[in-house]
Design an enzyme around this catalytic site. Sequence first.
Site, mmCIF file in Angstrom:
data_model
loop_
_atom_site.group_PDB
_atom_site.id
_atom_site.type_symbol
_atom_site.label_atom_id
_atom_site.label_comp_id
_atom_site.label_asym_id
_atom_site.label_seq_id
_atom_site.Cartn_x
_atom_site.Cartn_y
_atom_site.Cartn_z
ATOM 1 N N THR A 185 -11.550 27.444 20.612
ATOM 2 C CA THR A 185 -10.857 26.174 20.756
ATOM 3 C C THR A 185 -9.361 26.448 20.918
ATOM 4 O OG1 THR A 185 -10.516 25.946 18.369
ATOM 5 C CG2 THR A 185 -12.556 25.048 19.273
ATOM 6 N N GLU A 331 -17.184 22.920 21.581
ATOM 7 C CA GLU A 331 -18.358 23.014 20.705
ATOM 8 C C GLU A 331 -19.630 22.470 21.337
ATOM 9 O OE1 GLU A 331 -14.747 22.593 17.916
ATOM 10 O OE2 GLU A 331 -15.354 21.907 19.918
ATOM 11 N N LYS A 439 -2.251 3.481 12.986
ATOM 12 C CA LYS A 439 -2.568 2.551 11.903
ATOM 13 C C LYS A 439 -1.389 1.605 11.712
ATOM 14 C CE LYS A 439 -5.387 6.080 9.667
ATOM 15 N NZ LYS A 439 -5.122 7.140 10.648
ATOM 16 N N TRP A 444 -6.338 -0.674 13.160
ATOM 17 C CA TRP A 444 -6.264 0.477 14.055
ATOM 18 C C TRP A 444 -5.953 0.039 15.480
ATOM 19 C CZ3 TRP A 444 -10.861 4.320 12.824
ATOM 20 C CH2 TRP A 444 -10.631 4.886 11.556
#
Length: 542
Positions: A185, A331, A439, A444
């Site tokens: 990654t 992944e 936030k 959100w």
Amino acid sequence: MLTGNMMDFQLTINSVMRHGRSIYGKQEIISVTADQPLHSYTYEQAFARASQLGSALAEMGLSPGDRVATLAWNDYRHLEAYYGISCSGLVCHTINPRLFPEQLIYIVNHAEDKVLMVDLLLFPLVEKLRDKMPSVQRIIIMTDEAHMPSTELEVECYETLLAGRPTDFEFPEFDENTASSLCYTSGTTGDPKGVLYSHRSTVLHSMACTSSSTFALNIRDTVMPIVPMFHVNAWSLPYATVMAGCKIVFPGPKMGDGAVLTQLVNQCKVSVAAGVPTIWLAMLNHLREHNETVPSLKRICVGGAATPQTIMDEFEQQHGVSVHPAWGMTETSPLGTFNMLRPELDDLPAEQLNNYKLKPGLPAYGVELRVAGPAGNEQPRDGESFGNLGIRGPWVASQYFRSDKSIIDEQGFMDTGDIATIDQYGYMQITDRAKDVIKSGGEWISSIDLENAATSHPDIAEAAVIGVPHPKWDERPLLVAVAAANKKLSLAELNTYLGEHVAKWWLPDDVVYVDELPHAATGKLDKKVLREQFKNHQLPTA
């Protein structure tokens, strides 16, 4: 239990190579390389040379599972390495040359690479870091003797290594669960983590990528993988194209050059291509500035970041090219979802249809998605209920390389770190990265939805939204944008437009224009850099 009476045939990359060599041997592979402006040969020749590489590796005293690293662009020699290494029972460890030197050193040492195969143009990077890579025993420069660099390091020439070796080397047989390749990654949080793919996972993933509901590859296609082979196996295209018998065009070190990409598309009659949004922006800029077209190009896949509306509109309306967003991770090999429009959506009003066309799409067969709420319960598939996105399937990682810790939950899902919704038709939509969600006042705000809305305006070429501190609301959105053709909208003009697409309380409190946005080594927006850059930004509403 009654079992079937079928052959126990191993799904290995070796079987992909045998198939490509025997069925599509005369198919063409074209490459741009550092030492040859346009190299052309056939599958048959490519796999004969992969056999020569296999023979050379067999004499190096390597053990099954040892890592052989590649530091290279998309070209024919890198393709030979893909097959020659993995088919030998070794692990092809592709390394991203765009990472920071500290990350490169960490990755090579963590993987304990024994051999490093490096592109001629990238060798100067290796020269600087050689003394910090103690596990590397041999360095092979992927060029011929005429182009070998002058260096004090002990190195070998790739072409000399292959010369005179058998083209019918007998690769070993092994179980399909044998490790085949390794990719780390980008390490945006903490050290990079290695994802170790198996032959089985790679073959199944590549088969999914050839299906008509994803890349829809076939023998009549000419495919240009612009997405780098040094990251997530170029979205499996080096394998899927061989499975389907496609003509392949590799852009080498020119993957970001709009002029060269256009030339390759037209000269080689490319019909399918794949890459991140910045690649398509570069190509469209060139097409627009030079009044050129790409008549052979039929469809492109866009991944790595959200697809801007402007890219889709210009390709479809000006060039007749179908644009297919997709989503995945290191992944997940990486295919998770692919956007193929369901027929029942065809008659939707234009704005609703565009919303669907821009979504990352439907899960490919082989993977399952789940959106979990705060209590871990699965959220309704209504396109509004959001939560943590989980994924499971035969090409999804269960743990990281050299780690005993599982990364899957009790139901077998891996938490992607994304916040998402799934609608009644099965389309997944990323609303944010868990670490990027804004936030504000206890609610959100989706930075991705705001970015998508902003880039749908013709005067915004690229946009990123981050949260910055606010004394009353905790955080409020700041939009950082690249203007198209230097047409800078005022905040009021921008919010008038955005107000038609998002909730009013989502509207950014400020807009800042920059010449370019920072991108991580994989092409994704690097919001970590933006958050640091604008951590002291004073909002006009604060």
